[in-house]
Design a protein around this motif. Sequence first.
Motif, mmCIF file in Angstrom:
data_model
loop_
_atom_site.group_PDB
_atom_site.id
_atom_site.type_symbol
_atom_site.label_atom_id
_atom_site.label_comp_id
_atom_site.label_asym_id
_atom_site.label_seq_id
_atom_site.Cartn_x
_atom_site.Cartn_y
_atom_site.Cartn_z
ATOM 1 N N SER A 83 0.816 -1.219 0.000
ATOM 2 C CA SER A 83 0.000 0.000 0.000
ATOM 3 C C SER A 83 0.852 1.272 0.000
ATOM 4 O O SER A 83 0.423 2.295 -0.535
ATOM 5 C CB SER A 83 -0.978 -0.002 1.175
ATOM 6 O OG SER A 83 -0.286 -0.172 2.365
ATOM 7 N N ASP A 87 0.219 4.215 -2.625
ATOM 8 C CA ASP A 87 0.034 5.582 -2.134
ATOM 9 C C ASP A 87 0.960 6.549 -2.887
ATOM 10 O O ASP A 87 0.518 7.595 -3.382
ATOM 11 C CB ASP A 87 0.388 5.556 -0.645
ATOM 12 C CG ASP A 87 -0.288 6.652 0.093
ATOM 13 O OD1 ASP A 87 -1.479 6.860 -0.177
ATOM 14 O OD2 ASP A 87 0.402 7.315 0.905
ATOM 15 N N SER A 90 -0.069 6.905 -6.589
ATOM 16 C CA SER A 90 -1.310 7.692 -6.728
ATOM 17 C C SER A 90 -1.013 9.183 -6.550
ATOM 18 O O SER A 90 -1.512 10.024 -7.317
ATOM 19 C CB SER A 90 -2.347 7.261 -5.688
ATOM 20 O OG SER A 90 -2.575 5.889 -5.785
ATOM 21 N N LYS A 122 -7.143 -2.562 -0.468
ATOM 22 C CA LYS A 122 -7.961 -1.392 -0.103
ATOM 23 C C LYS A 122 -7.405 -0.124 -0.770
ATOM 24 O O LYS A 122 -8.141 0.665 -1.359
ATOM 25 C CB LYS A 122 -7.946 -1.252 1.423
ATOM 26 C CG LYS A 122 -8.869 -0.217 1.989
ATOM 27 C CD LYS A 122 -8.927 -0.376 3.520
ATOM 28 C CE LYS A 122 -9.903 0.564 4.165
ATOM 29 N NZ LYS A 122 -9.497 1.945 4.228
ATOM 30 N N ALA A 123 -6.071 0.053 -0.698
ATOM 31 C CA ALA A 123 -5.446 1.245 -1.301
ATOM 32 C C ALA A 123 -5.622 1.236 -2.817
ATOM 33 O O ALA A 123 -5.872 2.273 -3.434
ATOM 34 C CB ALA A 123 -3.963 1.287 -0.938
ATOM 35 N N LYS A 125 -8.088 -0.029 -4.458
ATOM 36 C CA LYS A 125 -9.479 0.321 -4.753
ATOM 37 C C LYS A 125 -9.753 1.802 -4.499
ATOM 38 O O LYS A 125 -10.385 2.481 -5.296
ATOM 39 C CB LYS A 125 -10.421 -0.514 -3.878
ATOM 40 C CG LYS A 125 -10.548 -1.927 -4.400
ATOM 41 C CD LYS A 125 -11.205 -2.939 -3.526
ATOM 42 C CE LYS A 125 -12.183 -2.606 -2.513
ATOM 43 N NZ LYS A 125 -12.763 -3.833 -1.881
ATOM 44 N N GLU A 126 -9.248 2.293 -3.372
ATOM 45 C CA GLU A 126 -9.642 3.642 -2.964
ATOM 46 C C GLU A 126 -8.781 4.739 -3.581
ATOM 47 O O GLU A 126 -9.256 5.840 -3.839
ATOM 48 C CB GLU A 126 -9.605 3.747 -1.435
ATOM 49 C CG GLU A 126 -10.707 2.904 -0.813
ATOM 50 C CD GLU A 126 -10.671 2.887 0.703
ATOM 51 O OE1 GLU A 126 -9.800 3.567 1.299
ATOM 52 O OE2 GLU A 126 -11.514 2.177 1.295
ATOM 53 N N LYS A 127 -7.493 4.442 -3.803
ATOM 54 C CA LYS A 127 -6.595 5.518 -4.270
ATOM 55 C C LYS A 127 -6.297 5.452 -5.765
ATOM 56 O O LYS A 127 -6.290 6.479 -6.442
ATOM 57 C CB LYS A 127 -5.291 5.471 -3.484
ATOM 58 C CG LYS A 127 -5.537 5.772 -2.027
ATOM 59 C CD LYS A 127 -4.284 5.927 -1.233
ATOM 60 C CE LYS A 127 -4.627 6.413 0.176
ATOM 61 N NZ LYS A 127 -3.697 5.901 1.174
ATOM 62 N N PRO A 130 -9.712 5.261 -8.822
ATOM 63 C CA PRO A 130 -10.345 6.506 -9.288
ATOM 64 C C PRO A 130 -9.471 7.314 -10.248
ATOM 65 O O PRO A 130 -9.956 8.254 -10.873
ATOM 66 C CB PRO A 130 -10.584 7.281 -7.982
ATOM 67 C CG PRO A 130 -10.580 6.247 -6.908
ATOM 68 C CD PRO A 130 -9.598 5.205 -7.349
ATOM 69 N N MET A 166 -16.830 2.551 -8.860
ATOM 70 C CA MET A 166 -15.727 2.726 -7.899
ATOM 71 C C MET A 166 -14.697 3.741 -8.399
ATOM 72 O O MET A 166 -13.766 4.086 -7.678
ATOM 73 C CB MET A 166 -15.057 1.367 -7.635
ATOM 74 C CG MET A 166 -15.927 0.444 -6.765
ATOM 75 S SD MET A 166 -15.434 -1.293 -6.873
ATOM 76 C CE MET A 166 -13.895 -1.296 -5.995
ATOM 77 N N GLY A 167 -14.813 4.189 -9.648
ATOM 78 C CA GLY A 167 -13.985 5.309 -10.091
ATOM 79 C C GLY A 167 -13.231 5.146 -11.393
ATOM 80 O O GLY A 167 -12.746 6.141 -11.947
#
Length: 271
Positions: A83, A87, A90, A122-123, A125-127, A130, A166-167
């Motif tokens: 992650s 990070d 991204s 998780k990272a 998917k979320e960072k 999108p 989800m982006g």
Amino acid sequence: MVKKALTIAGSDSGGGAGIQADLKTFQELDVYGMSVITAVTAQNTTGVQGVYKVPLEGIQEQLQSIAEDLRPDAIKTGMLFNSDTIDAVSRFIEFYEMKHVVVDPVMIAKGGASLLQNEAVKALKEKLLPLATIVTPNIPEAEVLTGIKIVTMDDRKQVAKLLHIMGAKTVMIKGGHDQGREEMIDLLYDGQQFHTFSSNRIPTKNTHGTGCTFSAAITAQLAKGSSVVQAVKVAKDFIQAAIEEDLHIGSGHGPTNHWAYKRNKVKIAIK
Ligand SMILES: Nc1ncnc2c1ncn2[C@@H]1O[C@H](COP(=O)(O)OP(=O)(O)O)[C@@H](O)[C@H]1O
Ligand SMILES: Cc1ncc(COP(=O)(O)OP(=O)(O)O)c(N)n1
């Protein structure tokens, strides 16, 4: 002016997947290739023998070196491993306002080795999702990202819609793992409609690096200004030729033939 593409991924010592597959593909599609190496794998056609992560600082420095001088026209991500790396990548994409971002959510190598830690999903998917112009999961990766089991084509469509929500701007769910078919169907969702890209299944075990090669070809075409649909069309032809004319090297799952697409085009032009 020559177009430039960047791959942010892991090194495959065997040369069939990862950074090596990406750079070969960029070269064959007439795009200048650059790389940020996130991990070094000891790997061959029989599997992955070792994984060595590059320290975060080393990844950040490679990203900065490229951003401050060579400015890619398109970028792709492959094996990101954890992650912290997701990070950093991204933030790099956002800070430098990178355009044409292809996210290949590499998780597990064919032999079963883990190329992405569980904590990193998780990272991803979320960072990263999108920021994706296109995300290119295979079926097992699409299942992990959405938590939905894919059996039918309708399941695939549902999952593609969810990944878009989800982006990701566009979603390509590859069909290589759909064992029940003679036809190889890759499904693209652009947020409005579905597009299918079909080819015949080639009966071979030499499919190491197909996903990397396919997404690298999409990246190269986006760097040259193609639309996503046009880029996927070329990538599908590129991977089909690369599998069809495989090299028969190594004792396990051999690599594909990155020369095949261009050589075929030259042959047609000469005729
Ligand atoms: N045996 C095969 N014959 C023809 N095309 C294939 C074959 N295996 C994979 N492909 C194609 O290669 C690309 C990568 O697919 P897939 O194998 O699902 O990805 P990954 O390598 O990420 O698991 C897709 O375009 C898929 O249709
Ligand atoms: C360093 C590295 N990156 C990615 C992969 C996975 O490549 P893929 O194209 O999904 O092909 P297979 O490993 O499934 O054959 C890898 N092996 N190594």
